[in-house]
Design an enzyme around this catalytic site. Structure first.
Site, PDB file in Angstrom:
ATOM      1  N   ASP A 174     -12.994  -1.116  -4.574  1.00  0.00           N
ATOM      2  CA  ASP A 174     -12.243  -0.850  -5.793  1.00  0.00           C
ATOM      3  C   ASP A 174     -11.894   0.639  -5.852  1.00  0.00           C
ATOM      4  OD1 ASP A 174     -12.329  -3.042  -8.394  1.00  0.00           O
ATOM      5  OD2 ASP A 174     -11.447  -1.070  -8.740  1.00  0.00           O
ATOM      6  N   HIS A 225     -11.701   1.523 -13.122  1.00  0.00           N
ATOM      7  CA  HIS A 225     -11.745   0.081 -12.876  1.00  0.00           C
ATOM      8  C   HIS A 225     -12.986  -0.343 -12.097  1.00  0.00           C
ATOM      9  CE1 HIS A 225     -10.270  -3.741 -11.058  1.00  0.00           C
ATOM     10  NE2 HIS A 225      -9.537  -3.827 -12.164  1.00  0.00           N
ATOM     11  N   SER A 405      -9.358  -9.260 -12.807  1.00  0.00           N
ATOM     12  CA  SER A 405     -10.285  -8.273 -12.251  1.00  0.00           C
ATOM     13  C   SER A 405     -11.667  -8.422 -12.863  1.00  0.00           C
ATOM     14  CB  SER A 405      -9.782  -6.854 -12.520  1.00  0.00           C
ATOM     15  OG  SER A 405      -8.756  -6.499 -11.645  1.00  0.00           O
TER      16      SER A 405
END
Length: 936
Positions: A174, A225, A405
């Site tokens: 990520d 994220h 996600s």
């Protein structure tokens, strides 16, 4: 942490890598504004049943019911083949009883019916066990609807009863990680795979730091994220803060492959290979390969060969690959890598269990999981770990976000739980099990949501291997079957450890009431009976097992035994390895009594230790010792007494021996450590020291000085280790200072050792050249003034005050080496020449010839008593020649043996002495008339 104002969240999509064929990057996902909810109260506990093997039995008249009556009542279950034993009274007229093995539901019903059929029983029921339903104390646990709510949750707390992810590593490929208290304990080192510095933002390419510096795109905010995704998987639980991850005992490995505006498949694919333990050029192999990889990212287009090859490699190594389906509200067949083979493609659902409006769909979706749907309320998004920074890192925080996600890490966490329950699962087996146990969406789905919402509890139960049996051992009984003695059950090894063991002592095969400990004190009621012990082993997830020991000999009463005092170990408080223990045994009656001895280590007999004394050995270290004395008198049974235990045996005292160093302490020569004589069985190791500090890697018995040792003094520390003894060390005396090597005297040069010795002893340190190097000028002749200095220094530079008036007319008191020349004269080593006018001269700058050198050394040695031979040892030296005695003496000592010319020896008396030969003369002189200078 104080709550922030509640705000409606924008969608947080999975990271997108679009247009791969064109090589362009898409914008980074939209990031929600900070929204940390207030902590909600903990849920009330609910009652859930433990394995049904414990009951409450209420008697009609407890006061009139004896323990024997109760045993008869409980024995009624024996007809079912089930044994129950009394544990304790309840305090309100009931009794707790417990079965000796796990029971089925039908057996529970039969036990209750049998007990209630007894005339003195009012009722019998299962003893229930209460525990908190939420199972964690994390601050925002009640906001984690995604874990426990019936509509949209995944029944994760129920899965935690079987597995919590322990032993499983999940790689999160990520944006990298930010520091967060809720992730710190469960995070392990990863890697940064971004090669393009414009994307990486951190100023470099691939490196060992997966820290997320921010993925701001075109001035927008950073998403943090990777931190949010990681928290969904592995945030620490039960730490009274934040949230709990789905697999809160797993380890999370952060791998950075997405940066500003997105990331390249050319970085993501190698990250997949590396995460699975595969080789990537220029990157060290992953020391902790992941069993699960989470890919909360998506790009537009078909699955590329690059992606597919990387995924195939990971799956081939047994790694499960989970991919987010994407947030385009469009067919997942165009979202990569979710559309690749061998991945678990994950769609998103909301709190009501419906397909999330943003989620991609289609037959490529394998399963769905909570991704959040803030359109039904901001609290319906997914709360997880985050960072408060706008574009660069700020303080840690928690935030609500939504997207596939967020759905993917729920599945990755569940995969970790399944593998924790059964590490033998292949990726294909795990995927099929997860799909087979998923539950249908309670809400709407359009276009394909896979087999349903992942049911973590069902998936873990289905993944767990079939319930095995506890592997039992036949117990034995230690101790004497004598009234007053204590018997101990020795259960043997039950596996897999740890196994919970319960004990029941038997008298002639019948249970002894209340005798359910590992030990049993023999009573008069046992006299004439044989005792045994029944051991039952239970372990969660295993079928129980029961074994019974062989019976003891019939119990005897010690009333007519030998009168036996308890022995005492006289020095038991200071027991140590290698030091003899002695004992006082007292007077045994009636005499004569034959005594035998047995020493015991932590209660077990020590083979061969059958004397009145015992010397502890290394195996005794940390253990306690006792002495059992057995007395036998004619016509009486033998009687044994055991002493009080010693204190834990201490390590023996190992005596350190100071080592010595042999060899020449100069660069290029080898030094050898001589350890001396240590106690037998001692292992000696070495550490060489430079001016008292450890020399890295110098741990051999020998050491060859290097350039760094110049001007330093060396020593060696010897460390002795011996099993059962303390480790001790001793350091040798230091060598003389290692001389700085002369650049004009390379190793191998004639008299190299002697010239190096001169420097080490400070007799001659040579010249310092303009470039800072040292030279010796070995072929330069030695003048008389320099010779005076050499001899003065070799004599130890004795305290001497030169006269104010020079003893030599040609030597000024200001002249270099004046002190040394005056000292030479004061010692009678050189008196110079007497002129016609009565003055003396020294001729300081004249070279020293070999005959004069012999005279100097003879006098420096104190003019030893020596009778020169009638025949000269040298063909070129006459017995009448000046200094004949001194030259022949020099030859007799071996300081100078001259040259061999044919079959004769020559001395070359009038040849000037060069500096190299002078070093050899002095070295030999020191070896002959002083302590060995540099060798030991």
């Amino acid at each position: 942490m104080p709550a922030s104002p509640r705000r409606l969240l924008t969608s947080v999509t999975a990271l997108s890598i679009a247009g791969l064929l064109l090589g362009s990057l898409t914008a980074s996902p939209a990031v929600a504004q900070p929204a940390v909810p207030e902590p909600a109260p903990s849920k009330e506990p609910s009652v859930t049943g433990l394995p049904p093997d414990r009951f409450i039995v209420k008697f009609r008249d407890m006061a009139q019911t004896s323990s024997a009556d109760r045993i008869d009542t409980f024995d009624a279950t024996g007809e079912l083949g089930i044994v129950v034993e009394e544990v304790r009274p309840t305090g309100d007229g009931g009794v707790i009883v417990e079965a000796t093995e796990d029971l089925t539901v039908n057996q529970v019903s039969e036990v209750i019916a049998t007990l209630e059929a007894q005339a003195d029983v009012e009722y019998a029921e299962v003893d229930q066990f209460a525990k908190p339903a939420a199972a964690t104390n994390d601050t925002y646990s009640n906001w984690q609807w995604n874990l426990f709510e019936a509509q949209g949750g995944m029944r994760v707390p129920d899965a935690w009863k079987t597995a919590t992810g322990a032993g499983i590593t999940v790689a999160v490929i990520d944006t990298g990680s930010t520091p967060h208290s809720d992730l710190a304990r469960n995070s392990i080192p990863g890697w940064d795979f971004i090669t393009d510095t414009a994307t990486s933002v951190d100023g470099d390419g691939r490196d060992a730091d997966p820290n997320d510096p921010g993925d701001s795109c075109e001035g927008g905010p950073s998403s943090w994220h990777g931190t949010h995704v990681a928290g969904i998987i592995g945030a620490e639980a039960n730490n009274a803060m934040g949230v709990a991850g789905v697999a809160y005992n797993s380890t999370v490995q952060h791998i950075r492959a997405v940066g500003a505006c997105g990331g390249w498949s050319s970085d993501i694919a190698p990250a997949i290979i590396w995460a699975a333990g595969g080789p990537v050029a220029g990157v060290p192999t992953n020391p902790t390969p992941a069993r699960v990889i989470n890919l909360s990212l998506a790009g537009e287009g078909m699955c590329s060969t690059t992606y597919q090859n990387a995924i195939n490699y990971a799956v081939g190594r047994g790694t499960v690959v989970v991919a987010a389906a994407g947030n385009g509200s469009s067919p997942a067949m165009f979202a990569s890598p979710a559309n690749c083979q061998n991945v678990i493609a994950v769609g998103a659902t909301g709190r009501e269990g419906s397909q999330a409006p943003y989620s991609n769909y289609g037959e490529e979706i394998d399963v769905s999981a909570p991704g959040g749907d803030s359109y039904t309320g901001y609290e319906s998004a997914i709360i997880s770990t985050d960072n408060a920074g706008h574009q660069v890192q700020g303080e840690e925080m928690y935030e609500l976000k939504q997207g596939t996600s967020m759905a993917a890490p729920h599945v990755a966490g569940t995969a970790a739980l399944m593998l924790s329950a059964n590490m033998q699962l292949t990726p294909a087996q795990l995927e099929q099990t997860m799909k087979d146990t998923a539950r249908s969406l309670p809400g709407a789905c359009s276009g394909g949501c896979g087999t349903g919402i992942v049911d973590a509890a069902a998936a873990v139960v289905a993944a767990a291997p079939a319930r095995p049996d506890v592997v039992s051992a036949t117990p034995t009984v230690s101790g004497n079957s004598r009234v007053g003695s204590t018997l101990r059950a020795v259960p043997g090894t039950w596996t897999p450890a740890p196994v919970n063991l319960a004990y029941q002592w038997l008298r002639d095969g019948q249970a002894i009431s209340g005798a359910s400990a590992i030990t049993h004190v023999v009573t008069t009621a046992d006299t004439g009976k044989k005792l045994s012990v029944r051991v039952t082993g239970t372990k969660a997830g295993y079928d129980s097992a029961t074994q019974t020991s062989a019976p003891t000999a019939a119990v005897t009463d010690p009333a007519n035994d030998v009168v036996a005092p308890t022995p005492t170990i006289t020095n038991g408080d200071t027991a140590q390895v290698g030091e003899k223990l002695t004992a006082r045994v007292g007077t045994w009656l009636p005499a004569p009594v034959t005594l035998t001895y047995q020493w015991l280590r932590s209660g077990s007999a020590i083979s061969g230790a059958t004397g009145a004394t015992y010397t502890p050995v290394p195996a005794d270290l940390g253990k306690t010792l006792t002495l059992r004395v057995t007395g036998k008198s004619s016509g009486m049974p033998s009687t044994a007494r055991t002493s009080t235990a010693t204190k834990a045996v201490l390590p023996g005292a190992l005596s350190a021996v100071q080592p010595t160093v042999s060899g020449f302490a100069a660069i290029g020569y080898t030094l050898t450590a001589k350890p001396g004589t240590w106690a037998a069985g001692t292992t000696v190791t070495y550490q060489w020291l430079r001016d008292g500090a450890n020399i890295s890697g110098a741990n051999s018995v020998t050491y060859r000085p290097v350039a760094a040792d110049a001007t330093k003094r060396l020593s060696v520390k010897a460390t002795g280790t011996k099993a059962g003894y303390t480790t001790v060390s001793s350091t040798s005396a230091q060598t003389d200072t290692v001389p700085t090597p002369f650049t004009d005297v390379p190793l191998g040069t004639q008299f190299h050792r002697e010239m190096s010795w001169m420097a080490a002893e400070g007799i001659s340190t040579g010249w310092t050249e303009k470039n800072g190097t040292k030279t010796y000028r070995p072929l330069t002749t030695v003048n008389r003034d320099a010779m005076a200095a050499f001899m003065y220094r070799m004599a130890g530079s004795p305290a001497y005050t030169p006269p104010a008036k020079s003893p030599f007319a040609d030597v000024s008191t200001k002249q270099e080496f004046y002190k040394e020349m005056a000292w030479l004269a004061s010692r009678g080593i050189s008196t110079g020449w007497t002129a016609k006018n009565g003055t003396r001269t020294y001729r300081a700058l004249d070279p020293v010839n070999r005959d004069a050198m012999a005279a100097f050394m003879y006098r420096l040695a104190g003019g030893p008593n020596f009778i020169e031979p009638d025949t000269s040892p040298f063909a070129d030296v006459s017995t009448k020649q000046q200094f004949y005695k001194e030259m022949s003496w020099l030859a007799s000592t071996g300081i100078s043996t001259g040259w061999t010319s044919g079959s004769t020896k020559i001395y070359r008396a009038l040849t000037p002495v060069n500096r190299d030969a002078m070093a050899a003369f002095m070295y030999r002189f020191a070896a002959k008339f002083q302590a060995e200078p540099l060798d030991s």
